[in-house]
Design an enzyme around this catalytic site. Structure first.
Site, PDB file in Angstrom:
ATOM      1  N   GLU A 119     -28.619  21.370 -26.809  1.00 38.37           N
ATOM      2  CA  GLU A 119     -27.359  21.945 -25.944  1.00 38.37           C
ATOM      3  C   GLU A 119     -27.041  23.338 -26.161  1.00 38.37           C
ATOM      4  O   GLU A 119     -27.244  23.907 -27.302  1.00 38.37           O
ATOM      5  CB  GLU A 119     -26.383  21.106 -26.569  1.00 38.37           C
ATOM      6  CG  GLU A 119     -24.967  21.280 -25.893  1.00 38.37           C
ATOM      7  CD  GLU A 119     -24.003  20.288 -26.336  1.00 38.37           C
ATOM      8  OE1 GLU A 119     -22.788  20.446 -25.887  1.00 38.37           O
ATOM      9  OE2 GLU A 119     -24.226  19.354 -27.160  1.00 38.37           O
ATOM     10  N   LYS A 126     -21.837  19.051 -18.654  1.00 35.34           N
ATOM     11  CA  LYS A 126     -21.100  18.343 -19.600  1.00 35.34           C
ATOM     12  C   LYS A 126     -19.911  17.674 -19.175  1.00 35.34           C
ATOM     13  O   LYS A 126     -18.815  18.459 -18.710  1.00 35.34           O
ATOM     14  CB  LYS A 126     -21.154  18.727 -21.103  1.00 35.34           C
ATOM     15  CG  LYS A 126     -20.813  18.020 -22.184  1.00 35.34           C
ATOM     16  CD  LYS A 126     -20.955  18.872 -23.380  1.00 35.34           C
ATOM     17  CE  LYS A 126     -20.546  17.789 -24.608  1.00 35.34           C
ATOM     18  NZ  LYS A 126     -20.978  18.804 -25.948  1.00 35.34           N
TER      19      LYS A 126
END
EC number: 6.3.5.1
Length: 563
Positions: free
Chosen positions: A50, A119
Site C-alpha cells: 500500500e 481504498k
C-alpha cells in the site's frame, strides 16, 4: 512471461518492500529493481505494498499539492517503462480524483495506467488517520490484467466483508491486497484469521503483500502470504526483510486459480519476533534519518544493556557508543557490568564521572536550598546531569541519543524529565520490564536473523540476576518506589493494553490499594509521556500518541474499584 488468457497460467511476484516516506526517487528505484528481478524470473505481474510510491503513512504530506504533483509525475514515468513488454506493476500512491485525494492502487501495464482503484475503508483509529487526509473511494470492481479479473481491496478494506463481497459478485477471479499492516506482538495471527474469513466468504485465493521496515514509531513486519481458495497457506515471505515472493498459478477445471509454485518461510514468534521488530525499528529510524550512529548511557543495568545489544544488532558495533556516567553512589559492580556489556558487544565505551557537576550544582544551589534537607531533587539532578552530558556528546558528534527507559517506568512516571528521558529515540518505550528480561535472555541464547552483532551471550549474567536500581542514593532499588515488576506489569497490562476495570484487575489476585496506586501513577505521569521521545510500537495499545489521558484530570485518586 505467459499470456494468462490463452495458457491458463499467471505468475505474480509479491514485492515486500521497505520504502522511505517521501523518498519518491528512492522508492521508484526499489520498484524498478524489483520489477527487473521479477522479469528475470518470468513474472507477469509485480504487486507492491500500500502507498509504495510514497511510503506509508505519508500523513499530512498528501495535503501538499506540490507533493502530489511529484507523485503523479513519478507514477506516469514509471508506467511508461512498462511499455517494454515486461511485467505489469501494481503500485500504491495518493491520487487525485475529481478534486479529492484518495488512497489508490494503480495497475501499470503496456506503457500506461491501465486501471485505478481506491481504498474504501479508511482507518481513523490507533496510529492512523487516513480518514483525515484521504477521501474514501467508491465500491470497486475487478481490474483486467490480460484477460484475468483481479480484485484489489486495499489494506483495511478487509476489515468488513463488503468490499470483497462486491468484488466477488463482480466476477473477480483472485484477490491481491496491497497492505501496510504494522507489527504487533499478538497481531500476526489476527491478520491471518481476518484474511481466512474473507477467503471463506468469497471462495477466492488471496495474495497479501505487506510493507516491511520501520517508519517513526511503526514497524512493519512484512511476512506477506498467500491463502488458497481452500483456505490453506500457499506461500509465506520472511519477516523483517525485503523479499520478492514469486507465485505461479494455474486455472483449474473448476475455473479456480491454484497456486502451483511458491516459497514458504516460517514467521518468528514470541521473543524472537519482538526482538526483530525492535532491531528493524531502530535500524530504519537511524538510517532513514541519516544519523551516523547512536550514543547511549551504559549504567550496568538491564535496560541499557538490552538497548545496547539491540543497537549493535541494528547498526553494527562500530556505530554504537556507550558512555558510563558514574556518581559517588555508583557501585563497583555497575562499572564492571557496563564494561563487560561493551566488551561482549564489541562496542566503544567511555567513562565520564559526574561528581564534578554534582558538586558544582550543590554549590550553585546551596543559597537557594538553605534550610532544606536533601530529597528527590538531588536525585533528579543526577539524572539531569547525565542527560545533559549525553546530549552534549550527541550534539558534538551527531549521533542519535538513545533513551533506555522501558514501558513500565514510562507508564508510571518512574523517570526524570530532561534526564532519564533525554534522547531522540527510546528503543524500549513499548517494552514492559518483565519483557526486557525475557528479551535479554532470548538474545543471550540466540542470534537474530537480521542481527549484526556477535553470536552468543551479550548481556552479563550478573546484570540479569541483580535487583534493578537507579543508584541515586546508597542501597536504592526500584522496588523501594514500585511494586515488584511482575505485579506492576500485570496491572499495567490490564489498564493500558486491555482496558480492564480496577475491579477486574483486583479479581486477578492483586491488592486493591496497589492497583489504585498504579492507576493513580498512570494518570499523573501523562505529562511526562507527552514529552518522551518516540520509540518502536510493538503492542496494539502503547501508552502514547494514540492513547492519551487528560493532563488536568479529576478521575485519579479515590476512584476505588468501582470502574
Amino acid at each position: 512471461m505467459s499470456d494468462p488468457q490463452t495458457t491458463g497460467r499467471l505468475s505474480v511476484a509479491l514485492a515486500q518492500m521497505n520504502p522511505g516516506v517521501g523518498d519518491l526517487s528512492g522508492n521508484i528505484d526499489r520498484i524498478r529493481s524489483a520489477r527487473a528481478e521479477a522479469a528475470a524470473r518470468g513474472a507477469d505481474l509485480v504487486a507492491f505494498p500500500e502507498l509504495s510510491v510514497t511510503g506509508y503513512p505519508p500523513e499530512d504530506l498528501v495535503r501538499k499539492p506540490f507533493f502530489l504533483d511529484r507523485v503523479e509525475e513519478a507514477v506516469r514515468a514509471l508506467a511508461a517503462e512498462t511499455g517494454d513488454g515486461g511485467p505489469a506493476l501494481l503500485v500504491g500512491a495518493p491520487w487525485r480524483d475529481e478534486g479529492l485525494c484518495r488512497n489508490a492502487v494503480l495497475l501499470l501495464d503496456r506503457g500506461g495506467i491501465a486501471a485505478t482503484r481506491y481504498k474504501v475503508d479508511l482507518p481513523s483509529d490507533g496510529p492512523f488517520d487516513e480518514a483525515g487526509v484521504f477521501a474514501p473511494g467508491p465500491m470497486p470492481g475487478p481490474v483486467n490484467l490480460r484477460g484475468v479479473r483481479l480484485g484489489l481491496p486495499v489494506g483495511d478494506d478487509l476489515r468488513s466483508p463488503d468490499v470483497v463481497e462486491t468484488l466477488q459478485e463482480s466476477g473477480a477471479e483472485m484477490l491481491i491486497v496491497p497492505a501496510a499492516s504494522p507489527f504487533a506482538a499478538d497481531g500476526s495471527d489476527g491478520r491471518l484469521q481476518l484474511v481466512v474469513r474473507r477467503v471463506t466468504e468469497a471462495g477466492l485465493p488471496l495474495l497479501y503483500v505487506n510493507q516491511v521496515g520501520g517508519q517513526d514509531e511503526l514497524v512493519f513486519d512484512g511476512a506477506s502470504f498467500v491463502i488458497a481458495a481452500d483456505r490453506s497457506l500457499a506461500a509465506q515471505a520472511p519477516a523483517f526483510e525485503e523479499h520478492l515472493l514469486l507465485t505461479r498459478w494455474e486455472r483449474g477445471e473448476d475455473d479456480l486459480w491454484q497456486c502451483r509454485e511458491a516459497g514458504t518461510a516460517a514467521p518468528p514468534e514470541g521473543a524472537e519476533a519482538v526482538y526483530g521488530a525492535l532491531v528493524l525499528g531502530l535500524r530504519d529510524y537511524v538510517n532513514k534519518n541519516r544519523f551516523p550512529g547512536v550514543i547511549l548511557g551504559l549504567s550496568g543495568g538491564i535496560d541499557s544493556a538490552l538497548s545496547a545489544a539491540i543497537a549493535v544488532d541494528a547498526l553494527g558495533a562500530e556505530r554504537v557508543h556507550g558512555v558510563m556516567l558514574p556518581s559517588p553512589h555508583t557501585s563497583a559492580e555497575s562499572r564492571e557490568d557496563a564494561a563487560e556489556t561493551a566488551e561482549l558487544l564489541g562496542c566503544r565505551i567511555d567513562t565520564i564521572p559526574i561528581s564534578p557537576a554534582m558538586q558544582a550544582f550543590d554549590a550553585m544551589l546551596a543559597p537557594a536550598f538553605a534550610g532544606r534537607d536533601p530529597d528527590v531533587t538531588e536525585e533528579n539532578l543526577q539524572a539531569r546531569i547525565r542527560g545533559v552530558t549525553l546530549m552534549a556528546l550527541s550534539n558534538k558528534f551527531g549521533a542519535l541519543l538513545l533513551s533506555t527507559g522501558n514501558k513500565s517506568e514510562g507508564s508510571v512516571g518512574y523517570a526524570t524529565l530532561y534526564g532519564d528521558m533525554c534522547g531522540g529515540f527510546a528503543v524500549l518505550k513499548d517494552v514492559y520490564k518483565t519483557t526486557v528480561y525475557e528479551l535479554a535472555r532470548w538474545r543471550n541464547a540466540h542470534m537474530p536473523a537480521i542481527g549484526r552483532g556477535p553470536a552468543g551471550r551479550v548481556v552479563p549474567e550478573r546484570v540479569l540476576a541483580k535487583a534493578p536500581t537507579a543508584e541515586l542514593k546508597p542501597g536504592q532499588t526500584d522496588q523501594d518506589s514500585l511494586p515488584p515488576y511482575e505485579v506492576l506489569d500485570d496491572i499495567l497490562a490490564g489498564l493500558v493494553d486491555r482496558d480492564r476495570s480496577l475491579r477486574e484487575i483486583v479479581a486477578r489476585g492483586h491488592d486493591e490499594a496497589t492497583v489504585t496506586a498504579v492507576w493513580t501513577l498512570l494518570q499523573k505521569a501523562e505529562f511526562k509521556r507527552r514529552q518522551a521521545p518516540p520509540g518502536p510500537r510493538i503492542t496494539r495499545r502503547p501508552s502514547d500518541r494514540e492513547r492519551r489521558y487528560p493532563l488536568a484530570n479529576g478521575f485519579i485518586a479515590g476512584s476505588g474499584t468501582a470502574g
